[in-house]
Motif scaffolding. Structure first.
Motif: not given
Length: 70
Positions: A43-44, A49-52, A28-30
């Motif tokens: 991130g992933t 869980r979301l790691d940014l 994911i990216w923004f």
């Protein structure tokens, strides 16, 4: 809140608009602008869980962020 249509990500994060958002697989990216400062996020997502990784647009102030959903 956020929405994913095809691979495009739109919505808000902490009340701030998200732009140039994409989701591919577990990646994911923004981008967003807070208090006049532009940030990029990459991130992933794994399970709940979301790691940014947050970086200012000029490349400074890198920090890691982790979010868990129960």
């Amino acid at each position: 809140s956020s929405d994913v249509c095809s691979s495009d990500l739109t919505g808000t994060a902490d009340g701030v608009g998200v732009s140039n958002g994409k989701v591919e697989g577990n990646g994911i990216w923004f981008s967003s602008v807070r208090a006049g400062v532009a940030y990029s996020y990459k991130g992933t997502i794994a399970g709940n869980r979301l790691d940014l990784h947050e970086t200012r647009a000029d490349g400074s102030n890198h920090r890691g962020l982790t979010f868990n959903r129960n």
